[in-house]
Design an enzyme around this catalytic site. Sequence first.
Site, PDB file in Angstrom:
ATOM      1  N   SER A 198      99.798   1.336   7.989  1.00  0.00           N
ATOM      2  CA  SER A 198      99.775   1.639   6.558  1.00  0.00           C
ATOM      3  C   SER A 198      98.378   1.619   5.950  1.00  0.00           C
ATOM      4  O   SER A 198      98.219   1.827   4.749  1.00  0.00           O
ATOM      5  CB  SER A 198     100.674   0.646   5.814  1.00  0.00           C
ATOM      6  OG  SER A 198     100.363  -0.684   6.179  1.00  0.00           O
ATOM      7  N   GLU A 199      97.365   1.397   6.776  1.00  0.00           N
ATOM      8  CA  GLU A 199      96.017   1.183   6.253  1.00  0.00           C
ATOM      9  C   GLU A 199      95.514   2.343   5.398  1.00  0.00           C
ATOM     10  O   GLU A 199      94.955   2.128   4.313  1.00  0.00           O
ATOM     11  CB  GLU A 199      95.033   0.929   7.417  1.00  0.00           C
ATOM     12  CG  GLU A 199      95.158  -0.442   8.059  1.00  0.00           C
ATOM     13  CD  GLU A 199      96.165  -0.468   9.196  1.00  0.00           C
ATOM     14  OE1 GLU A 199      96.148  -1.428   9.973  1.00  0.00           O
ATOM     15  OE2 GLU A 199      96.988   0.481   9.305  1.00  0.00           O
ATOM     16  N   VAL A 200      95.661   3.586   5.888  1.00  0.00           N
ATOM     17  CA  VAL A 200      95.079   4.710   5.146  1.00  0.00           C
ATOM     18  C   VAL A 200      95.685   4.838   3.756  1.00  0.00           C
ATOM     19  O   VAL A 200      95.027   5.325   2.831  1.00  0.00           O
ATOM     20  CB  VAL A 200      95.224   6.043   5.916  1.00  0.00           C
ATOM     21  CG1 VAL A 200      94.353   6.044   7.156  1.00  0.00           C
ATOM     22  CG2 VAL A 200      96.679   6.345   6.243  1.00  0.00           C
ATOM     23  N   LEU A 204      96.264   2.488   1.851  1.00  0.00           N
ATOM     24  CA  LEU A 204      95.577   1.502   1.018  1.00  0.00           C
ATOM     25  C   LEU A 204      94.098   1.828   0.876  1.00  0.00           C
ATOM     26  O   LEU A 204      93.346   1.071   0.255  1.00  0.00           O
ATOM     27  CB  LEU A 204      95.726   0.102   1.624  1.00  0.00           C
ATOM     28  CG  LEU A 204      97.147  -0.460   1.732  1.00  0.00           C
ATOM     29  CD1 LEU A 204      97.137  -1.756   2.516  1.00  0.00           C
ATOM     30  CD2 LEU A 204      97.750  -0.669   0.347  1.00  0.00           C
TER      31      LEU A 204
END
Length: 265
Positions: free
Chosen positions: A130-132, A134
Amino acid sequence: MTETLVRHRVANGTATITLDSPRNRNALSATLRRELRAHLLADIADESVRVIVLDHTGPVFCSGMDLRESRDATAGDQGVNEFPEILELIWTSPKPVVARLAGPARAGGVGLVAAADIAVAVDTATFAFSEVRLGVVPAVISVTVLPRLAAKAAHELFLTGETFDAARAVDIGLLNSAVPADRLDAEIDRFTGMLAKGGPNALAATKAMLRAPRAGSLAEEFAEMLALSARHFAGEEGQEGIRAFAEKRLPGWVVADAGSTDDTR
C-alpha cells in the site's frame, strides 16, 4: 511501565514469537520493533531452538510501519531505518523461520512474510503493498519480497497498491500455502515437524546456500557445491544421520517432547 507488545514461547525446540499489539493492528512501532529484534537475536543464539514461528494475536498479522510515529519525523528519525536489521535477522537466521498468518498483512508486514522461509495463511487473508497510495516507496521490503515474487506480479502489485487474496499470494510465490482457518495450526505443525527433523548444521548451511549468489561458471558452481556436500557427508552431523538411517532410528538431533517454557526476554 511499558506494555509488552511481543510475546515469546519455546516448546519442543520451536520458538514462537507473537506480535501482540492488536489494538494497533500489530503495526511496527518502536516498542514492537525493539522487542521483536530482541527475541529474534535470543532465539538465533539459543541452541535449544530449532525452528522459529512468527505469529500474532488479533485479526491482523501486521499492518506495516506505525504511521503515527512517522508523522512529522525527519528522514533520519523514521522507524523504517531500524527495519532492515529485523528483515535481515529473519532472512539470514540459521534456524528456519515460519510465518503464521490468521489475518491480513500490509506493507512492512508483507516484508516479514517474505523474509520467512515458509509462510502459511488462512485462505481469507489479504495482502497489499500500500506504500505508493501513501506517497511512499516499498523500498526496504523489496529486498525480501522481490526474490519471492514473479516479476510481472511484483510490478503490478507494487505500482498499483491493489489488495490481493491468499490464493494469488500462493500463485506468485509469497505464500507456501493458504488453508481454511480450522486447518491453520495443523499446517503450521506439519511444516515445523518436518523442519525439526533436519540436522541443525545442515539446515543452516542449506539456508546459506539458497540465498548465496551462484559461481560464475557451471564448473565453478559444481566445485563449490561438491566441497559443501563432501564437508557435510564427512561431518559429525552427517555421519550421525547416516548411522541413524542404517540403524533405523531417529538421529540424535531430533528433539523429544521436553515440555515448554515461556519468557519475556
